[in-house]
Motif scaffolding. Structure first.
Motif, PDB file in Angstrom:
ATOM      1  N   TRP A  42       2.767   8.615   6.706  1.00 50.39           N
ATOM      2  CA  TRP A  42       2.033   7.481   7.279  1.00 50.39           C
ATOM      3  C   TRP A  42       2.631   7.172   8.641  1.00 50.39           C
ATOM      4  O   TRP A  42       3.741   7.621   8.951  1.00 50.39           O
ATOM      5  CB  TRP A  42       2.091   6.257   6.361  1.00 50.39           C
ATOM      6  CG  TRP A  42       3.465   5.725   6.051  1.00 50.39           C
ATOM      7  CD1 TRP A  42       4.339   6.176   5.113  1.00 50.39           C
ATOM      8  CD2 TRP A  42       4.138   4.628   6.706  1.00 50.39           C
ATOM      9  NE1 TRP A  42       5.497   5.441   5.128  1.00 50.39           N
ATOM     10  CE2 TRP A  42       5.393   4.461   6.092  1.00 50.39           C
ATOM     11  CE3 TRP A  42       3.779   3.751   7.739  1.00 50.39           C
ATOM     12  CZ2 TRP A  42       6.304   3.484   6.483  1.00 50.39           C
ATOM     13  CZ3 TRP A  42       4.685   2.762   8.122  1.00 50.39           C
ATOM     14  CH2 TRP A  42       5.935   2.648   7.491  1.00 50.39           C
TER      15      TRP A  42
ATOM     16  N   ARG B  18       5.691  -3.730   6.769  1.00 44.50           N
ATOM     17  CA  ARG B  18       4.413  -3.989   7.456  1.00 44.50           C
ATOM     18  C   ARG B  18       3.891  -5.309   6.908  1.00 44.50           C
ATOM     19  O   ARG B  18       3.570  -5.409   5.727  1.00 44.50           O
ATOM     20  CB  ARG B  18       3.437  -2.846   7.204  1.00 44.50           C
ATOM     21  CG  ARG B  18       2.127  -2.969   7.969  1.00 44.50           C
ATOM     22  CD  ARG B  18       1.230  -1.767   7.686  1.00 44.50           C
ATOM     23  NE  ARG B  18       0.028  -1.763   8.502  1.00 44.50           N
ATOM     24  CZ  ARG B  18      -1.094  -2.414   8.181  1.00 44.50           C
ATOM     25  NH1 ARG B  18      -1.149  -3.137   7.077  1.00 44.50           N
ATOM     26  NH2 ARG B  18      -2.147  -2.357   8.986  1.00 44.50           N
TER      27      ARG B  18
ATOM     28  N   GLN C  58       0.347   4.107   0.636  1.00 42.12           N
ATOM     29  CA  GLN C  58       0.082   4.992   1.775  1.00 42.12           C
ATOM     30  C   GLN C  58       0.667   4.455   3.077  1.00 42.12           C
ATOM     31  O   GLN C  58       0.492   5.052   4.137  1.00 42.12           O
ATOM     32  CB  GLN C  58      -1.412   5.222   1.923  1.00 42.12           C
ATOM     33  CG  GLN C  58      -1.910   6.145   0.829  1.00 42.12           C
ATOM     34  CD  GLN C  58      -3.415   6.152   0.694  1.00 42.12           C
ATOM     35  OE1 GLN C  58      -4.115   5.471   1.422  1.00 42.12           O
ATOM     36  NE2 GLN C  58      -3.896   6.925  -0.253  1.00 42.12           N
ATOM     37  N   LYS C  59       1.300   3.304   3.008  1.00 42.35           N
ATOM     38  CA  LYS C  59       1.997   2.777   4.188  1.00 42.35           C
ATOM     39  C   LYS C  59       3.434   2.429   3.807  1.00 42.35           C
ATOM     40  O   LYS C  59       4.030   1.491   4.348  1.00 42.35           O
ATOM     41  CB  LYS C  59       1.276   1.545   4.729  1.00 42.35           C
ATOM     42  CG  LYS C  59      -0.093   1.869   5.310  1.00 42.35           C
ATOM     43  CD  LYS C  59      -0.714   0.676   5.970  1.00 42.35           C
ATOM     44  CE  LYS C  59      -2.150   0.940   6.384  1.00 42.35           C
ATOM     45  NZ  LYS C  59      -2.304   1.972   7.401  1.00 42.35           N
ATOM     46  N   SER C  60       3.982   3.156   2.853  1.00 45.59           N
ATOM     47  CA  SER C  60       5.324   2.846   2.360  1.00 45.59           C
ATOM     48  C   SER C  60       6.140   4.123   2.146  1.00 45.59           C
ATOM     49  O   SER C  60       5.576   5.203   1.915  1.00 45.59           O
ATOM     50  CB  SER C  60       5.237   2.098   1.022  1.00 45.59           C
ATOM     51  OG  SER C  60       4.558   0.883   1.185  1.00 45.59           O
TER      52      SER C  60
ATOM     53  N   ASN D 249       0.867  -1.167   0.000  1.00 44.19           N
ATOM     54  CA  ASN D 249       0.000   0.000   0.000  1.00 44.19           C
ATOM     55  C   ASN D 249       0.913   1.230   0.000  1.00 44.19           C
ATOM     56  O   ASN D 249       1.661   1.443   0.956  1.00 44.19           O
ATOM     57  CB  ASN D 249      -0.874  -0.047   1.264  1.00 44.19           C
ATOM     58  CG  ASN D 249      -1.767   1.156   1.394  1.00 44.19           C
ATOM     59  OD1 ASN D 249      -1.632   2.127   0.635  1.00 44.19           O
ATOM     60  ND2 ASN D 249      -2.670   1.108   2.358  1.00 44.19           N
TER      61      ASN D 249
ATOM     62  N   ASP E  89      -4.754  -3.236  13.618  1.00 40.94           N
ATOM     63  CA  ASP E  89      -5.352  -1.953  13.209  1.00 40.94           C
ATOM     64  C   ASP E  89      -6.834  -2.154  12.893  1.00 40.94           C
ATOM     65  O   ASP E  89      -7.313  -1.822  11.813  1.00 40.94           O
ATOM     66  CB  ASP E  89      -4.626  -1.402  11.965  1.00 40.94           C
ATOM     67  CG  ASP E  89      -3.201  -0.965  12.295  1.00 40.94           C
ATOM     68  OD1 ASP E  89      -2.880  -0.829  13.485  1.00 40.94           O
ATOM     69  OD2 ASP E  89      -2.401  -0.767  11.365  1.00 40.94           O
TER      70      ASP E  89
ATOM     71  N   GLY F  22       3.392  -2.964   3.547  1.00 41.45           N
ATOM     72  CA  GLY F  22       4.115  -1.693   3.649  1.00 41.45           C
ATOM     73  C   GLY F  22       5.605  -1.955   3.584  1.00 41.45           C
ATOM     74  O   GLY F  22       6.068  -3.036   3.966  1.00 41.45           O
TER      75      GLY F  22
ATOM     76  N   GLN G 271       2.500   4.132  12.137  1.00 39.50           N
ATOM     77  CA  GLN G 271       2.100   2.798  12.591  1.00 39.50           C
ATOM     78  C   GLN G 271       2.303   2.689  14.097  1.00 39.50           C
ATOM     79  O   GLN G 271       3.375   3.016  14.607  1.00 39.50           O
ATOM     80  CB  GLN G 271       2.972   1.738  11.887  1.00 39.50           C
ATOM     81  CG  GLN G 271       2.669   0.311  12.287  1.00 39.50           C
ATOM     82  CD  GLN G 271       1.317  -0.158  11.773  1.00 39.50           C
ATOM     83  OE1 GLN G 271       1.037  -0.065  10.584  1.00 39.50           O
ATOM     84  NE2 GLN G 271       0.475  -0.660  12.668  1.00 39.50           N
TER      85      GLN G 271
END
Ligand code: HEM
Length: 448
Positions: free
Chosen positions: A234, A300, A197-199, A195, A380, A426, A236
């Motif tokens: 982003w 991730r 948006q998570k990288s 994703n 999550d 991610g 975590q």
């Protein structure tokens, strides 16, 4: 109502003794500003004289002395904290995009982050004034949710992503000729389902603490300080460490229920840490500034927990290559025994399956490469179909991702029995500058 309580505390890597509560002092007598003035520019004075928790300038709440929370780790040193530090229980990790084009503003951001991080790891507010003491007409220089909380072993570790140096082929901040060869976007691995948006990210902050609110407070305040210069890309949250970085720590468990971190590199083996974690001087002509630093690999990794939970215990153990109860290799011995990859059962098959995770990642099968894993469990929420969005937020510090991570992950993606239950969602790689000396800012050598 306007009094503060002082809990004397030294920055130390060990548990501070439970401090005896001292009489409360009037805020008017010892304001945060006043104390800072007395301490001068260096934080050493603060370290010696400041309180655990938000003692300074946080008017209303006297921090309750908490034995487990009073622990602090030195912010300054040869290497950044949060790498060899015994892994704390909680994580807030954040990646940022730099939104200014000005090199001077980037440098100023790193200076501001350094000053705030040095304060917060001592249990002080992010700014010099405090969450409730400043002008009534201005936003406070600290957000306040850590008022009354002790330092909780907070460490803050900063990193620089490849896109800080070069983006879309163009040099940024005049740094392209200082980008280490090893600092490139990680390649696409088999079965990656990343994703965006998570990288990735230009900058990263790893905040670890034994109290989740302390870790979140740190990242939130650093994001607030970055306003106009860098924006949160982003982040975590992690609960429950999935490794040990010290022999003094018990091995924790990941969400598959197995002990994780048994064979991790430990701080008590400095020769191995030198060999596998720290970037040596002269490793890279463009990356000379990184000597004494490291690389942080971030993955991730979602687990298909519901499917895993329906596998027989025998299959779960076969896939990992270790017993679930003790974490001993399936080839015998106890938790810390070395596995025997040659040993065969009565059926002539190896006792440790050829696609067992532990066999595939073992240094003896990867040119001797070891890594310092420092990951966390995450959950999550769920997806509305009864499946948890859960897994392992894999963090590993290595001296060179090209030898110590990429080939190993390529192999795992193709043939690890465990990968059937995983999805990598991610990914990021950051260069972790060496430690910071008093009076310097993080990554200073890069801009010299
Ligand atoms: C969700 C994903 C993963 C899970 C659940 C997992 C689980 C485990 C477990 C249970 C162990 C045995 C205990 C130990 O020695 O720490 C282990 C070891 C190890 N894992 Fe993973 N792992 C995962 C992903 C990865 C990845 C992505 C890598 C690197 C590419 C990796 C590298 C290692 C290494 C180097 C060891 C130690 C091997 C040794 O020296 O014996 N793991 N892992």
């Amino acid at each position: 109502m306007t009094s503060t309580q002082y809990v004397p505390q030294q920055p130390t890597a060990t548990e501070a003794p439970t401090p005896a509560p001292e009489p409360q002092k009037e805020r008017a007598g010892v304001s945060r500003r006043g104390l800072l003035g007395a301490a001068g520019a260096g934080l050493a004075g603060l370290a010696a004289g400041a309180a655990g928790g938000f003692a300074l300038g946080s008017a209303d709440t006297a921090p309750a002395p908490q034995a487990s929370g009073t622990r602090t780790y030195p912010f300054y040193g040869a290497h950044q904290a949060g790498i060899l530090t015994p892994v704390q229980d909680r994580l807030h990790f954040a990646a940022f995009d730099v939104i200014t084009n000005s090199r001077a503003e980037l440098v100023q951001l790193l200076k501001d982050w350094t000053a705030a991080a040095a304060r917060m790891t001592l249990g002080l507010g992010a700014g010099e004034i405090g969450p409730t003491s400043g002008s009534y007409a201005a936003p406070p220089d600290d957000t306040g949710e850590a008022i009354g909380l002790p330092p909780a072993g907070l460490t803050i570790t900063f990193g620089f992503g490849p896109t800080l140096f070069r983006k879309d082929g163009k040099s940024r901040f005049g740094l392209a000729n200082r980008q280490p060869d090893a600092l490139q976007r990680l390649p696409h691995f088999p079965a990656d389902k990343l994703n965006p948006q998570k990288s990735d990210g230009d900058l990263c902050i790893q905040a670890c603490a034994d109290d989740p609110q302390v870790a979140v407070h740190a990242v939130r305040n650093l994001a607030r300080i970055a306003f106009g210069r860098a924006s949160l890309r982003w982040s975590q949250l992690g609960f429950g460490r999935t490794s040990s970085t010290s022999t003094s720590q018990a091995t924790p468990r990941n969400l598959m229920g197995f002990k994780d971190g048994t064979m991790n590199l430990k701080a008590e083996d400095p020769a191995a840490v030198d060999e596998h974690v720290w970037v040596p001087p002269g490793a890279d002509s463009k990356g000379r500034w990184l000597a004494g630093g490291s690389y942080l690999v971030v993955r991730r990794i979602n687990m298909t927990i519901e499917i895993w939970d329906r596998q027989p215990l025998s299959e779960q153990e076969r896939i990992i290559g270790r017993t679930k109860a003790e974490g001993a290799p399936l080839t015998g011995g106890s938790e810390f025994s070395q596995p025997d990859f040659v040993l065969k059962g009565s059926d002539g098959e190896p006792l440790m399956a050829t696609d067992a995770h532990v066999r595939m990642v073992h240094p003896s099968n990867n040119g001797g490469a070891k890594m310092l894993r420092r990951g966390y469990n995450f959950v999550d929420g769920s997806d509305g179909l009864g499946r948890m969005d859960a897994g392992l937020f894999f963090l590993a510090f290595v001296r060179d991702p090209r030898t110590h991570f990429i080939p190993i992950q390529m192999k795992l993606g193709l043939g690890d029995g465990l990968s059937e239950y995983l999805q990598h969602t991610g990914s990021a790689l950051f260069a972790i500058p060496p430690g910071i000396a008093q009076g310097e800012y993080v990554g200073q050598a890069l801009f010299a």
